[in-house]
Write an enzyme that holds these catalytic residues in place. Structure first.
Site, PDB file in Angstrom:
ATOM      1  N   SER A 178       0.844  -1.187   0.000  1.00 11.08           N
ATOM      2  CA  SER A 178       0.000   0.000   0.000  1.00 11.08           C
ATOM      3  C   SER A 178       0.884   1.244   0.000  1.00 11.08           C
ATOM      4  O   SER A 178       2.030   1.212   0.460  1.00 11.08           O
ATOM      5  CB  SER A 178      -0.884   0.010   1.257  1.00 11.08           C
ATOM      6  OG  SER A 178      -1.516   1.266   1.424  1.00 11.08           O
TER       7      SER A 178
ATOM      8  N   TYR B 124      -1.736   0.010  10.500  1.00 13.47           N
ATOM      9  CA  TYR B 124      -1.745  -0.359   9.082  1.00 13.47           C
ATOM     10  C   TYR B 124      -0.497   0.161   8.385  1.00 13.47           C
ATOM     11  O   TYR B 124       0.174  -0.573   7.651  1.00 13.47           O
ATOM     12  CB  TYR B 124      -3.004   0.190   8.415  1.00 13.47           C
ATOM     13  CG  TYR B 124      -3.184  -0.250   6.983  1.00 13.47           C
ATOM     14  CD1 TYR B 124      -3.600  -1.539   6.681  1.00 13.47           C
ATOM     15  CD2 TYR B 124      -2.941   0.635   5.928  1.00 13.47           C
ATOM     16  CE1 TYR B 124      -3.771  -1.950   5.365  1.00 13.47           C
ATOM     17  CE2 TYR B 124      -3.108   0.238   4.609  1.00 13.47           C
ATOM     18  CZ  TYR B 124      -3.515  -1.064   4.333  1.00 13.47           C
ATOM     19  OH  TYR B 124      -3.676  -1.461   3.031  1.00 13.47           O
TER      20      TYR B 124
END
Length: 265
Positions: free
Chosen positions: A140, A153
């Site tokens: 990501s 995250y």
């Protein structure tokens, strides 16, 4: 049997033609029951791969014993694993680090970092025995910076990039390639529930993600092993052309930015 690897670390086309017992190359996709994982698994299946679809019901990526049994069962049936896509992932609550829940925060690391590590650790011996394979880690843009919210995250995706890099360094001379694929923002159950994407209209087309995955696992973009690729921004043709022109050592990798007068230079 070791597959032929040339001086540039490229696996020869003859090596890529090897197939599993059922006459198909074998791909394993974690988190394949929905979202991006399902798109990828479907695309691989449509391309002729025998696809094993992982999920929490099949073998949670946090459960080493369950993963071990699953991988052993796959190898028993197919005789090999050619492709691993580490897609399973979770995100924590969109609150700052001071308001975060320690149990949830660590669970994100267990799923997003330990899970891909365990799958890589379990699958790599079979790839090495066959002379090579390809591992795609769904990363990501969050890996590239700290997060004001959902900090777990961001931490997990930065750590995942180091797993990819270590896999690349350990596997390159032995035929294993590893990639960090940033899928952009695909409309899924997870992204639909995030406040950060409320009102978003510019979603990444899932086909952009699957096109890159298929190119990566085919060996077409092996020069990008150990690096980031971004669906929806980079095309297969553009990445192929850039690789042919030569990539800088640190291009699309995580490095510390140092100022001109920084003694760390």
């Amino acid at each position: 049997m070791d597959l032929p690897v040339d001086d540039d670390g490229e696996v020869t086309p003859e090596a890529l033609a090897a197939e599993g017992r059922g006459g198909h190359l074998v791909a394993v996709v974690t988190g394949a029951s929905r979202g991006i994982g399902r798109y990828i698994a479907d695309a691989l299946e449509d391309a002729g791969y025998a696809v094993e679809r992982g999920s929490s019901a099949v073998a949670p990526v946090t459960d080493r014993a369950a993963l071990t049994a699953w991988v052993e069962e796959i190898v028993e049936r197919h005789g090999r694993i050619d492709v691993l896509v580490n897609n399973a992932g979770v995100i924590d609550a969109e609150v700052d680090i001071f308001a975060s829940d320690p149990e949830e925060w660590w669970h994100v690391q267990e799923v997003n970092v330990r899970g891909p590590y365990l799958m890589t650790w379990l699958v790599a011996p079979h790839m090495l025995a066959a002379g090579g394979g390809r591992i795609v880690n769904l990363n990501s843009g969050a890996a590239l910076h700290a997060g004001s919210v959902a900090s777990a995250y961001n931490v997990s995706k930065t750590a995942l990039a180091r797993v990819t890099g270590s896999t690349h360094l350990s596997g390159w001379d032995r035929g294993i390639r590893a990639f960090d694929l940033m899928p952009g923002v695909v409309s899924t159950d997870m992204t639909a529930g995030m406040a950060a994407h409320t009102g978003r209209t510019d979603w990444t087309d899932p086909a952009d993600v699957t096109d890159l995955v298929l190119a990566l696992v085919s060996g077409d973009l092996d020069a990008w092993s150990g690096r980031f690729l971004r669906a929806g921004v980079s095309t297969v043709a553009e990445l192929r052309q850039r690789a042919e022109c030569g990539l800088d050592d640190q291009e699309r990798t995580l490095v510390l930015v140092r100022g001109r007068n920084d003694p760390l230079r």
